[in-house]
Scaffold this active site. Sequence first.
Site, PDB file in Angstrom:
ATOM      1  N   GLN A  99       0.832  -0.711   0.206  1.00  0.00           N
ATOM      2  CA  GLN A  99      -0.134   0.206   0.142  1.00  0.00           C
ATOM      3  C   GLN A  99       0.810   1.216  -0.039  1.00  0.00           C
ATOM      4  O   GLN A  99       1.640   1.650   1.504  1.00  0.00           O
ATOM      5  CB  GLN A  99      -1.174   0.307   1.153  1.00  0.00           C
ATOM      6  CG  GLN A  99      -2.049   1.354   0.929  1.00  0.00           C
ATOM      7  CD  GLN A  99      -2.479   1.609   1.885  1.00  0.00           C
ATOM      8  OE1 GLN A  99      -2.892   2.022   3.499  1.00  0.00           O
ATOM      9  NE2 GLN A  99      -3.546   1.013   2.474  1.00  0.00           N
ATOM     10  N   CYS A 120      -6.888   7.199   5.183  1.00  0.00           N
ATOM     11  CA  CYS A 120      -5.882   7.107   6.483  1.00  0.00           C
ATOM     12  C   CYS A 120      -6.627   8.834   6.740  1.00  0.00           C
ATOM     13  O   CYS A 120      -6.216  10.035   5.874  1.00  0.00           O
ATOM     14  CB  CYS A 120      -3.781   7.559   5.994  1.00  0.00           C
ATOM     15  SG  CYS A 120      -3.139   8.579   7.413  1.00  0.00           S
TER      16      CYS A 120
END
Length: 311
Positions: A77, A106
């Site tokens: 990622q 995030c």
Amino acid sequence: MTEKKTTPLEILESKKRINVCAPMVRYSKLAFRELVRKYNTDIVYTPMILADVFKNSEFARSSDFTTNSLDDPVVVQFAAHNGADLADAAELVSPYAGGIDINCGCPQKWAYQEKIGAYLMQDPENVRDMIRTVKGRVNIPCSIKIRVHDDLKTTYEFVKRAESVGVDFLTVHGRTRLQKSTEPVNFEGIKLVKESINAPVIANGSIFSLKDADEMYEKTGVDGVMSARGLLQNPALFAGYETTPWECIEDYVKLAIGYGTNSFIFHHHLMFMFEDIMSNAERKTFNTLSSIPAILDHLEDYWGLDVTKLV
């Protein structure tokens, strides 16, 4: 490193229910990824890696991504705010990874200020460009990990844009950027994403047991479930254990020491695993331990760990 052969899509196509270990800053490194694979986890993610730092720093490349033949399939990622940095970083890991994931979820303030992570949920055209750019440079699947919006129509439009440029699969966390982890998961939002696109969808949010996973499948119809905090507390979650079994702790100690895990990560992983096992008094004592030898001595003296068999 060892070249990879298996892709997440192959796993998603081979089973009806897929168990996935989430990308976790600091925690989903090689030793932990190998641990959860022993307990019925099908696909694992690396921690979030900053694409621009990774492509420009040899130190970052050697410390942020390590793998081996057992680490398969693994999804790397990346966090990025432009397609060029992302594609450059993806190209570096593509021979050793099963897939590339773009972090669009995030929620941390620093990430938002850097225009990465959940910031991208308001920039669908940029995300579409990054997907297109990566797919033009590497021949492994590209996915995105997103959150839902307050207005689910916006989420629908976001995932349809991603689908239009060939996103191979995606993960949706059923909360908005500003929601806390204690707030309920939006099953309807996850279900909408699943019903809106033809690509496989993995659901994320409040998976702490097989019962939680069953509920997610029943309410959303997704192809897989992803756990973060649940696996930290109990790496054997997907094998049906309600709390971390002792053999899992032994496995982690052996793997972590074998891979040279630093004392901070080693200590914190064990703190999470012991959370439902230790009394408050025992936890206070354990939390004061500051080195790997001290931790091993404590496990040997108070928990009967046979260190000679593990190190």
